[in-house]
Design a protein around this motif. Structure first.
Motif, mmCIF file in Angstrom:
data_model
loop_
_atom_site.group_PDB
_atom_site.id
_atom_site.type_symbol
_atom_site.label_atom_id
_atom_site.label_comp_id
_atom_site.label_asym_id
_atom_site.label_seq_id
_atom_site.Cartn_x
_atom_site.Cartn_y
_atom_site.Cartn_z
ATOM 1 N N LEU A 678 77.366 57.918 54.463
ATOM 2 C CA LEU A 678 78.040 59.119 54.937
ATOM 3 C C LEU A 678 76.990 60.211 55.002
ATOM 4 O O LEU A 678 76.414 60.581 53.971
ATOM 5 C CB LEU A 678 79.174 59.506 53.980
ATOM 6 N N ALA A 679 76.724 60.695 56.189
ATOM 7 C CA ALA A 679 75.640 61.659 56.382
ATOM 8 C C ALA A 679 76.151 62.911 57.059
ATOM 9 O O ALA A 679 76.996 62.847 57.956
ATOM 10 C CB ALA A 679 74.512 61.039 57.212
ATOM 11 N N ALA A 680 75.627 64.058 56.616
ATOM 12 C CA ALA A 680 75.874 65.348 57.256
ATOM 13 C C ALA A 680 74.591 65.765 57.957
ATOM 14 O O ALA A 680 73.541 65.884 57.308
ATOM 15 C CB ALA A 680 76.284 66.391 56.223
ATOM 16 N N LEU A 681 74.667 65.966 59.257
ATOM 17 C CA LEU A 681 73.466 66.312 60.003
ATOM 18 C C LEU A 681 73.830 67.209 61.175
ATOM 19 O O LEU A 681 75.000 67.269 61.578
ATOM 20 C CB LEU A 681 72.733 65.059 60.477
ATOM 21 N N PRO A 682 72.874 67.936 61.730
ATOM 22 C CA PRO A 682 73.176 68.872 62.807
ATOM 23 C C PRO A 682 73.868 68.192 63.983
ATOM 24 O O PRO A 682 73.630 67.017 64.276
ATOM 25 C CB PRO A 682 71.801 69.405 63.199
ATOM 26 N N GLU A 683 74.723 68.922 64.651
ATOM 27 C CA GLU A 683 75.503 68.383 65.765
ATOM 28 C C GLU A 683 74.607 67.771 66.833
ATOM 29 O O GLU A 683 74.883 66.668 67.338
ATOM 30 C CB GLU A 683 76.341 69.512 66.378
ATOM 31 N N ALA A 684 73.524 68.467 67.174
ATOM 32 C CA ALA A 684 72.635 67.954 68.210
ATOM 33 C C ALA A 684 71.971 66.655 67.772
ATOM 34 O O ALA A 684 71.810 65.717 68.566
ATOM 35 C CB ALA A 684 71.571 68.998 68.550
ATOM 36 N N ALA A 685 71.590 66.577 66.505
ATOM 37 C CA ALA A 685 70.970 65.349 65.989
ATOM 38 C C ALA A 685 71.961 64.196 66.000
ATOM 39 O O ALA A 685 71.603 63.055 66.303
ATOM 40 C CB ALA A 685 70.441 65.591 64.584
ATOM 41 N N ALA A 686 73.220 64.487 65.680
ATOM 42 C CA ALA A 686 74.247 63.446 65.675
ATOM 43 C C ALA A 686 74.451 62.881 67.073
ATOM 44 O O ALA A 686 74.573 61.664 67.268
ATOM 45 C CB ALA A 686 75.557 64.003 65.133
#
Length: 721
Positions: A678-686
């Protein structure tokens, strides 16, 4: 005082999930032999019942109707199930080769059926499908029917082989094609100049073939299977878009390579079903030749032999006297005629009627019901309780309650050593070793599968999850192995399987198995302490930011499925899919997610619990789109039926989710074993990473987003958009 479990002294291995072995498993489960470890080896989680194949091809039965669920039967019999195809047997070493493994036995039984593959017929492997094993035929026939109905394939089929099995198949195909509105053209190609069925039965079968519109080509040996038909020895071509082989079914070729006595490839067995010259090896079904009473290959003999085989396996393990199997001289043959009508033949007399199909249908369904209607497994009463206690789940479903764990660890002092770096909330410690930084973690699992090698692979990958989630590369591992009481020879066999599988799994991830510790206990438990090396800063729980996308790399629902499997409620194919996913390495996913703001592996506390840990450490809130959650096959159905893992209630209380409703809401708290990241990452990176992960074979999903606010989780439709 609790009595210790009896010591395991014998390995009894059943090779193949044929009809005889399926019935042995059922009877074994009714009266377990505590000193024997029973093992079943089979290529897949189900085995087809051949008696219903013509009805399935004709469209009278769905595929599921003729599937014997071996996962469920193995659980009922207390047997370990090894999913893999046996390819060799060494009778002197008492070892069976399954893939790259060798499974040792003290007593073994072979029931692997026969194959209709025709390797000597040019083009067969490329353009035809054997009638046996049944799995390939069922799948390819269904695809051909759909194509013929849609006009993508000509409704022309051919069956090579004019025995009873081939004739049944051809009539079933003709009926199924006409039921789809196709102008069916089905041909039976037989090398012999006449049908093998004699007398009245042969005449009635010929008439039935004519009624079904099946063309019969006698005295016409097949020379080659082409992409669009079958070329006969005469040079003529029979047009066909689907070709099935039903001629010359023979035992698996590897049986003849064992050095054991055979008859036309089948193992020769005596009256007690032991292979001639062997006290430790039995055989039954179509792969066995009854030397004392030769009979044609038919499922009825395997079914009738099953009780004798069961009793003799137990007798061989306990030193009791074996009993003989005396097959009947003849039996009632019920032959499907495509439509819901059947031909009955016995002793030269033949009768045809729709009533006979109903009789056959009742017999076939009764056989399958016997293997599905297993007696309820009643759990033992809990101490000082009126009702029986639910069985304790295995895997991460048996973890201690998150509230209890958090309360107990809250009072621990902060590290006093400068080289032990505190990472609040994370499962792994970060150590400074000179100029390098090392991640250290440990984890263990109660056995949820009796296959020790498979358990070892999954447990090793599960333990490495914390290493990968923190952005480190696995380095070394120590194993902790707890085995139930068993004699030294079984201990060695089991340890060899565990350590070989664990070493291979760790080495593939760049780590080495450096040692460990072993002991005996009440049940199999396997764990690993793993170290990893960091190239930069660790990826921790703290760092998620409002606006981040939440990415999940693996389905959820493993706790529900494992709990259901223990209760005989899961389907074998669902469990096979789950285990295959759980033993898939996650290093490639971790490598691509190293730039995440925060990351964790989803394990015992469920998706909600691990997301709450990120929210708490990062000082943020989160929203989840329940419809975007990837779920294991069967998880939603079982959750809707009320199946819950042991720790589920504590997980829900510890990490409540606003708006979580129904089965999908329940699965948010399902404990996962070898779960995804489960990862939280910037929208653009996702947006960039999701297709990249998919290309790498990682079915990642965007399931929600991080929001501003105090730590909390809410279900919001569209949160993944």
């Amino acid at each position: 005082m609790m009595q210790p479990a009896p010591e395991l002294t014998r390995d009894i291995v059943l090779v193949g999930g044929g009809h005889a072995h399926a019935l042995v498993l059922r009877k074994w489960g009714m009266a377990l032999l505590p000193t024997a470890r029973l093992t079943l080896i089979n290529p897949g989680p189900t085995a087809p019942y051949s008696g219903m194949l013509p009805g399935h091809v004709a469209g009278h039965y769905p595929r599921a109707a003729l599937e014997i669920d071996l996962v469920r039967l193995a659980r009922f019999a207390g047997a370990r199930l090894i999913l893999g195809r046996a390819t060799a047997l060494d009778p002197e070493a008492r070892a069976i080769t399954v893939g790259d493994r060798r499974i040792h036995y003290d007593i073994a039984s072979i029931d692997v059926g026969v194959t209709s593959e025709m390797p000597d017929l040019l083009g067969f492997a490329a353009h035809a499908v054997p009638a046996k094993p049944l799995e390939g035929l069922s799948r390819r026939w269904a695809a051909f029917l759909d194509a013929a109905e849609a006009g993508r394939a000509a409704p022309r089929a051919a069956v090579i082989g004019g025995g009873v099995a081939g004739l049944e198949l051809a009539m079933a195909m003709a009926h199924a094609l006409r039921a789809r509105g196709c102008a069916a053209e089905v041909t039976v190609i037989e090398a012999a100049p006449e049908l093998p069925a004699p007398g009245a039965a042969g005449r009635r079968l010929a008439a039935a073939l004519a009624r079904q519109g099946v063309t019969l080509r006698l005295g016409a040996p097949a020379a080659e299977v082409l992409e669009d038909g079958v070329r006969l020895a005469s040079g003529e071509t029979v047009p066909a878009a689907f070709v099935a082989g039903a001629a010359g079914a023979r035992p698996q070729p590897w049986l003849a390579e064992t050095g054991l006595p055979t008859e036309q490839g089948a193992l020769r067995v005596g009256p007690d079903l032991r292979v001639e010259g062997r006290d430790d090896l039995f055989a039954a079904g179509d792969c066995a030749h009854l030397s004392h009473a030769p009979r044609p290959k038919a499922g009825v003999y395997a079914v009738r032999a099953a009780p004798v085989l069961h009793d003799n396996l137990r007798a061989a393990a306990t030193g009791a006297r074996l009993r003989p199997y005396r097959p009947q001289r003849d039996y009632l043959k019920l032959i499907s005629l495509g439509e819901k009508s059947a031909l009955a033949e016995k002793g030269g007399l033949a009768v045809e009627s729709p009533l006979l199909w109903r009789l056959k249908d009742r017999i076939d369904r009764g056989f399958m019901e016997k293997l599905r209607d297993l007696p309820a497994m009643t759990p033992a009463p809990a101490p000082d309780a009126q009702e029986p206690a639910e069985p304790l789940c295995a895997g991460c479903g048996s973890k201690l309650a998150p509230a209890a764990l958090a309360g107990a660890t809250a009072g621990l002092p902060a590290p006093a050593r400068a080289d032990v770096l505190s990472v609040p909330g994370d499962d792994a410690a970060v150590l400074r070793v000179g100029e390098a930084r090392q991640v250290l973690t440990t984890d263990h699992l109660r056995a949820f599968t009796e296959d020790p090698a498979r358990l070892a692979r999954i447990a090793a990958l599960h333990a490495m999850g914390d290493i990968w989630a923190m952005g480190a590369r696995p380095q070394a591992a120590l194993a902790t192995v707890i085995l139930p009481r068993m004699r030294p020879a079984l201990q060695r066999r089991t340890l060899e399987e565990i350590l070989e599988a664990a070493s291979d799994t760790l080495r593939a991830a760049g780590a080495e198995l450096a040692g460990g510790h072993s002991t005996m206990g009440g049940e199999t438990t396997l764990g690993f302490t793993v170290t990893g090396l960091l190239d930069g800063d660790p990826v921790t729980l703290a760092g998620a930011r409002p606006g981040d996308a939440l990415i999940l790399t693996r389905p959820i629902g493993s706790g529900t499925l494992l709990a259901a499997e223990m209760r005989l409620k899961a389907r074998g194919e669902e469990i096979a899919t789950l285990l295959e996913t759980m033993e898939t390495p996650q290093g490639a996913a971790a490598e691509r997610l190293r730039g995440a703001h925060a990351m964790t592996d989803v394990t015992g506390f469920g998706l909600a619990g691990h997301l709450m840990a990120i929210c708490t450490a990062s000082g943020v809130a989160a929203e989840i789109d329940p419809e975007a959650l990837p779920l294991y096959p069967g998880a939603l159905r079982l959750a809707e039926a009320g199946v819950r893992s042991t720790i589920w209630a504590e997980n829900r209380a510890h990490a409540p989710v606003t708006g979580a409703e129904g089965a999908r809401g329940a699965l948010l708290h399902d404990p996962q074993t070898a779960g995804g990241f489960l990862a939280a990452l910037p929208e653009a990176a996702a947006a960039h990473l999701l297709p990249e992960l998919a290309q790498a074979g990682v079915p990642a999903h965007r399931i929600g987003r991080v929001t501003a606010g105090p730590p909390a989780i809410a279900c919001r439709p569209g949160a993944a958009d």
